[in-house]
Design an enzyme around this catalytic site. Sequence first.
Site, PDB file in Angstrom:
ATOM      1  N   GLU A  21       0.871  -1.192   0.013  1.00 42.34           N
ATOM      2  CA  GLU A  21       0.070  -0.054   0.188  1.00 42.34           C
ATOM      3  C   GLU A  21       0.759   1.263  -0.009  1.00 42.34           C
ATOM      4  O   GLU A  21       0.523   2.115  -0.648  1.00 42.34           O
ATOM      5  CB  GLU A  21      -1.036  -0.031   1.185  1.00 42.34           C
ATOM      6  CG  GLU A  21      -2.024  -0.975   1.133  1.00 42.34           C
ATOM      7  CD  GLU A  21      -2.796  -1.208   2.523  1.00 42.34           C
ATOM      8  OE1 GLU A  21      -4.086  -0.715   2.334  1.00 42.34           O
ATOM      9  OE2 GLU A  21      -2.242  -1.259   3.503  1.00 42.34           O
ATOM     10  N   TYR A  53     -13.584  27.190   2.656  1.00 48.57           N
ATOM     11  CA  TYR A  53     -13.727  25.520   2.156  1.00 48.57           C
ATOM     12  C   TYR A  53     -12.494  25.261   1.320  1.00 48.57           C
ATOM     13  O   TYR A  53     -11.940  24.027   1.146  1.00 48.57           O
ATOM     14  CB  TYR A  53     -15.101  25.123   1.525  1.00 48.57           C
ATOM     15  CG  TYR A  53     -15.558  26.054   0.365  1.00 48.57           C
ATOM     16  CD1 TYR A  53     -15.100  26.131  -0.977  1.00 48.57           C
ATOM     17  CD2 TYR A  53     -16.550  27.007   0.785  1.00 48.57           C
ATOM     18  CE1 TYR A  53     -15.697  27.019  -1.818  1.00 48.57           C
ATOM     19  CE2 TYR A  53     -17.179  27.575  -0.297  1.00 48.57           C
ATOM     20  CZ  TYR A  53     -16.654  27.772  -1.574  1.00 48.57           C
ATOM     21  OH  TYR A  53     -17.063  28.527  -2.552  1.00 48.57           O
ATOM     22  N   LEU A  71      -6.470   4.833   8.748  1.00 51.55           N
ATOM     23  CA  LEU A  71      -6.982   6.199   8.403  1.00 51.55           C
ATOM     24  C   LEU A  71      -7.465   7.112   9.635  1.00 51.55           C
ATOM     25  O   LEU A  71      -7.702   8.235   9.624  1.00 51.55           O
ATOM     26  CB  LEU A  71      -8.162   5.319   7.634  1.00 51.55           C
ATOM     27  CG  LEU A  71      -8.116   4.745   6.260  1.00 51.55           C
ATOM     28  CD1 LEU A  71      -9.373   4.210   5.784  1.00 51.55           C
ATOM     29  CD2 LEU A  71      -7.192   5.494   5.543  1.00 51.55           C
ATOM     30  N   GLU A  72      -7.637   6.304  10.834  1.00 52.51           N
ATOM     31  CA  GLU A  72      -7.903   7.043  11.958  1.00 52.51           C
ATOM     32  C   GLU A  72      -6.902   7.953  12.271  1.00 52.51           C
ATOM     33  O   GLU A  72      -7.170   9.308  12.842  1.00 52.51           O
ATOM     34  CB  GLU A  72      -8.281   6.163  13.098  1.00 52.51           C
ATOM     35  CG  GLU A  72      -9.282   5.049  13.106  1.00 52.51           C
ATOM     36  CD  GLU A  72      -9.067   4.019  12.453  1.00 52.51           C
ATOM     37  OE1 GLU A  72      -8.032   3.692  11.180  1.00 52.51           O
ATOM     38  OE2 GLU A  72      -9.404   2.686  12.761  1.00 52.51           O
ATOM     39  N   LYS A  98     -11.338   4.654   1.880  1.00 50.20           N
ATOM     40  CA  LYS A  98     -10.302   3.754   1.097  1.00 50.20           C
ATOM     41  C   LYS A  98     -11.271   3.165  -0.103  1.00 50.20           C
ATOM     42  O   LYS A  98     -11.796   2.271   0.195  1.00 50.20           O
ATOM     43  CB  LYS A  98      -9.651   3.038   1.686  1.00 50.20           C
ATOM     44  CG  LYS A  98      -8.405   2.054   0.856  1.00 50.20           C
ATOM     45  CD  LYS A  98      -7.470   1.451   1.440  1.00 50.20           C
ATOM     46  CE  LYS A  98      -6.386   2.043   2.207  1.00 50.20           C
ATOM     47  NZ  LYS A  98      -5.469   0.868   2.950  1.00 50.20           N
TER      48      LYS A  98
END
Length: 119
Positions: A21, A53, A71-72, A98
């Site tokens: 990955e 934004y 990802l956290e 993902k």
Amino acid sequence: MGKIRVTNIQVYAYHGCLVEEGKIGSDYRVDVEVSANLQPSAISDNLQDTVDYVLINRIVKDEMAIRSKLLEHVAQRIINRIFNEVSIANAATVEVSKINPPIGGNVEMVTIEISQTRN
């Protein structure tokens, strides 16, 4: 109180626990929601009185470019930057997805969501 959402920020990044990955990378989707008092900007019509934004998008892209196993971890970094750089932000929710994760099955995406209120 109001909310600003930046939805479906698409990023190519290299997160994950697998060595592959980190080399191959993957497509990601990030959704951000920021709660803030939007009344001042509704009256002033001034960008400095709201949640920009464009800044939110830049924060997401910057943090997604830094490799993490989880990802956290990425989502928490995004929230931390929002609170550091957007003074009117009262709360934030970040979803990191993902796309087509390498989990040995036909899965569209895996999503984590973290919500936090400013202390």
